[in-house]
Design a protein around this motif. Structure first.
Motif, mmCIF file in Angstrom:
data_model
loop_
_atom_site.group_PDB
_atom_site.id
_atom_site.type_symbol
_atom_site.label_atom_id
_atom_site.label_comp_id
_atom_site.label_asym_id
_atom_site.label_seq_id
_atom_site.Cartn_x
_atom_site.Cartn_y
_atom_site.Cartn_z
ATOM 1 N N LEU A 337 0.760 -1.340 0.154
ATOM 2 C CA LEU A 337 0.046 0.051 -0.060
ATOM 3 C C LEU A 337 0.876 1.413 -0.167
ATOM 4 C CD1 LEU A 337 -2.663 -1.058 2.611
ATOM 5 C CD2 LEU A 337 -2.925 -0.948 -0.012
ATOM 6 N N LEU A 338 1.967 1.347 0.893
ATOM 7 C CA LEU A 338 2.962 2.309 0.682
ATOM 8 C C LEU A 338 3.598 2.472 -0.633
ATOM 9 C CD1 LEU A 338 4.546 4.572 2.208
ATOM 10 C CD2 LEU A 338 6.294 2.787 2.690
ATOM 11 N N PHE A 339 4.008 1.370 -1.431
ATOM 12 C CA PHE A 339 4.417 1.361 -2.670
ATOM 13 C C PHE A 339 3.190 2.042 -3.797
ATOM 14 C CE2 PHE A 339 5.038 -0.641 -6.754
ATOM 15 C CZ PHE A 339 6.303 -0.136 -7.115
ATOM 16 N N LYS A 340 2.075 1.526 -3.502
ATOM 17 C CA LYS A 340 1.006 2.078 -4.317
ATOM 18 C C LYS A 340 0.673 3.660 -4.260
ATOM 19 C CE LYS A 340 -3.779 1.040 -5.327
ATOM 20 N NZ LYS A 340 -4.929 0.221 -4.569
ATOM 21 N N SER A 341 0.700 4.120 -2.802
ATOM 22 C CA SER A 341 0.543 5.463 -2.662
ATOM 23 C C SER A 341 1.608 6.135 -3.148
ATOM 24 C CB SER A 341 0.380 5.726 -1.147
ATOM 25 O OG SER A 341 1.437 5.348 -0.557
ATOM 26 N N GLN A 348 -1.110 9.977 1.771
ATOM 27 C CA GLN A 348 -1.253 9.232 2.933
ATOM 28 C C GLN A 348 -1.418 7.792 2.317
ATOM 29 O OE1 GLN A 348 -5.257 11.151 4.051
ATOM 30 N NE2 GLN A 348 -4.124 11.324 6.040
ATOM 31 N N VAL A 349 -1.113 6.781 3.148
ATOM 32 C CA VAL A 349 -1.570 5.279 2.760
ATOM 33 C C VAL A 349 -2.779 5.017 3.079
ATOM 34 C CG1 VAL A 349 -0.522 2.881 3.054
ATOM 35 C CG2 VAL A 349 1.115 5.020 3.357
ATOM 36 N N VAL A 350 -3.457 4.410 2.350
ATOM 37 C CA VAL A 350 -4.978 4.313 2.339
ATOM 38 C C VAL A 350 -5.365 2.996 2.108
ATOM 39 C CG1 VAL A 350 -7.369 5.185 1.623
ATOM 40 C CG2 VAL A 350 -5.330 6.756 1.601
ATOM 41 N N PHE A 351 -6.307 2.452 3.058
ATOM 42 C CA PHE A 351 -6.942 1.049 2.546
ATOM 43 C C PHE A 351 -8.390 0.976 3.249
ATOM 44 C CE2 PHE A 351 -8.589 -3.201 4.142
ATOM 45 C CZ PHE A 351 -8.188 -3.850 3.004
ATOM 46 N N ARG A 352 -9.554 0.816 1.826
ATOM 47 C CA ARG A 352 -10.646 0.926 2.389
ATOM 48 C C ARG A 352 -11.160 2.440 2.650
ATOM 49 N NH1 ARG A 352 -13.965 -2.762 -0.668
ATOM 50 N NH2 ARG A 352 -12.572 -4.531 -0.946
ATOM 51 N N ASN A 353 -10.621 3.313 2.062
ATOM 52 C CA ASN A 353 -11.080 4.822 2.577
ATOM 53 C C ASN A 353 -10.653 5.227 4.010
ATOM 54 O OD1 ASN A 353 -12.204 5.280 -0.085
ATOM 55 N ND2 ASN A 353 -14.122 4.299 0.719
ATOM 56 N N ARG A 354 -9.596 4.455 4.474
ATOM 57 C CA ARG A 354 -9.207 4.556 5.843
ATOM 58 C C ARG A 354 -7.645 5.086 5.476
ATOM 59 N NH1 ARG A 354 -13.829 4.566 6.501
ATOM 60 N NH2 ARG A 354 -15.130 3.665 8.325
ATOM 61 N N SER A 355 -7.040 5.985 6.197
ATOM 62 C CA SER A 355 -5.561 6.285 6.198
ATOM 63 C C SER A 355 -4.933 5.364 7.157
ATOM 64 C CB SER A 355 -5.495 7.776 6.521
ATOM 65 O OG SER A 355 -5.894 8.388 7.475
#
Length: 459
Positions: A337-341, A348-355
């Protein structure tokens, strides 16, 4: 209570490490006793039993002498108890007996138990601890009953029941030991009952108890809902549980398909099997690389590209708060997720609309650095002490030990005394190290000192 495990003056991380060392010491002494050995067992030394004990308590699966050859029924029962204690932890076992006697725990004891259970807070420790043991014994018991369908006709009533219990405990604890062969589960590579049952136990043990609690609560709520909507069944799950489930499913799927394609035409592994059997064998390898240690193929016969894929899966491991090792699927997911961001230019690093908090990202990177520093150090020492062994096989062995997996390219029995101590150290650090590193980070107060920024060129 916990004072019997270690001195009160020790830190929480030191007490956790001491609890594992205590079990290893007692277990190795017990397994070295002649009354634990088969009458026709090969000649062994205390170092052999110490190595096996470290592997059992650290739920790894590497061994210098097979359980079936070395130990009789009493020795195998001792080995099963060591794996159970290693998987669930001595601290949790002592705490369970303490709660069962309805005695109050001190705040320091609660802190130790909280750390052993990988809990972020001390609320609800007692019901959570009882849930862990109920779930463990329930899943192991049901799986053992299923395995008896195959094992009782194969081994007879007594050995069939005992072998089923031993394998169920070993699989759920991700320990990787069996007590009826010298080649792991290769003889059962195409046996659906053994494959599916063992694979389920491995996944269940590596899923993490907090996620199981979340799933059980959600299942109860879903069952009471009227009408029931399947699409909404998993929505109330916590973000952590969703991340673990998505990452686990992705790794298993990609691992199964990739391993299948890489070994499809290899006569030493999959080429001689029908498509269903190929899929089952490929799936089992993807599951067992989650730090279980069982094998249904010969890894020496597998392609190097496949073994490299297996190494990556071993490094990732299972979920936190369970019986699996590795860097954990949450760490792997956060790195992705960090790489993707960064690629998207997001702050911000985000998953399911949560940072994801920056502190958590820093902890993730610290655990990753610790793991690879330990791996490179151990591998470097193995290259020095084992110059006659294949370097690729040594890397496979080092990763397997540190990630507490237990699969091997037949390197373990050929290790020198120094090599065995290196592997034992890797197994111990792999089981205890990530926990102690994370706890040391969580226990340190955050410093608010800010310094002037500077620019550096990194590419």
């Amino acid at each position: 209570m916990i004072e019997s495990i270690s001195r009160r003056k020790l830190t929480v991380t030191q007490q956790l490490s001491a609890s594992f060392l205590l079990v290893i010491l007692i277990g190795s002494l017990l397994l070295s006793l002649p009354l634990m050995h088969n009458s026709n067992a090969p000649a062994t030394t205390y170092l052999d039993h110490l190595f096996n004990t470290v592997s059992m308590v650290c739920v790894t699966g590497l061994s210098v002498v097979p359980v079936s050859q070395a130990y009789n029924g009493l020795g195998q029962l001792t080995a099963m108890l060591l794996m159970q204690i290693g998987g669930l932890g001595l601290v949790t076992l002592v705490s369970l007996s303490y709660y069962s006697l309805k005695q109050k725990m001190t705040l320091s004891d609660q802190s130790l138990l909280q750390s052993a259970l990988s809990r972020s807070n001390s609320s609800g420790l007692r019901p959570y601890l009882f849930f862990i043991y109920k779930l463990t014994f329930c899943l192991e018991g049901v799986a053992a009953l299923i395995l008896m369908i195959d094992f009782i006709p194969r081994f007879g009533w007594g050995h069939g029941i005992f072998n089923s219990l031993f394998l169920a405990v070993s699989a759920f604890c991700n320990a990787g030991f069996d007590n009826f062969s010298t080649t792991s589960l290769t003889a059962y590579a195409t046996n659906p009952i053994v494959n599916i049952t063992v694979a389920f136990l491995i996944i269940a043990g590596g899923l993490g108890f907090a996620n199981w609690l979340d799933l059980v609560r959600r299942f109860k709520a879903y069952w009471l809902e009227k009408p029931r909507h399947f699409k909404l069944a998993f929505q109330p799950l916590s973000i952590h549980t969703r991340l673990v489930l998505y990452t686990t499913a992705t790794i298993l799927l990609l691992g199964t398909v990739s391993g299948w394609l890489l070994e499809l035409n290899n006569p030493g592994t999959l080429a001689r099997l029908n498509p269903f059997q190929q899929g089952m064998v490929s799936f089992f390898q993807s599951v067992t690389m989650r730090t279980a240690g069982f094998a249904t193929i010969d890894y020496q016969a597998a392609n190097k590209s496949t073994n490299l894929l297996y190494m990556l899966q071993m490094i990732i491991g299972g979920a936190p708060g369970g019986t699996a090792g590795g860097i954990k699927v949450t760490v792997a997911a956060l790195i992705f997720l960090l790489f993707k961001s960064e690629l998207k230019g997001q702050k911000q690093v985000v998953f399911r609309n949560r940072s994801i908090p920056q502190a958590l990202i820093r902890q993730t990177l610290t655990i990753l650095i610790f793991f690879f520093l330990a791996l490179l150090s151990g591998y470097f020492l193995l290259l020095i002490t084992e110059p006659k062994l294949d370097s690729f096989s040594l890397l496979f062995e080092a990763i397997s030990a540190l990630a507490t997996v237990g699969v091997s390219m037949d390197v373990t029995p050929n290790l020198s005394t120094a090599g065995r101590f290196i592997i034992m150290a890797l197994m111990f650090f792999g089981r205890v190290g990530p926990i102690t590193v994370l706890l040391s980070l969580l226990n340190k107060p955050e410093k608010n000192i800010r310094y002037a920024e500077t620019d550096l060129t990194i590419a």
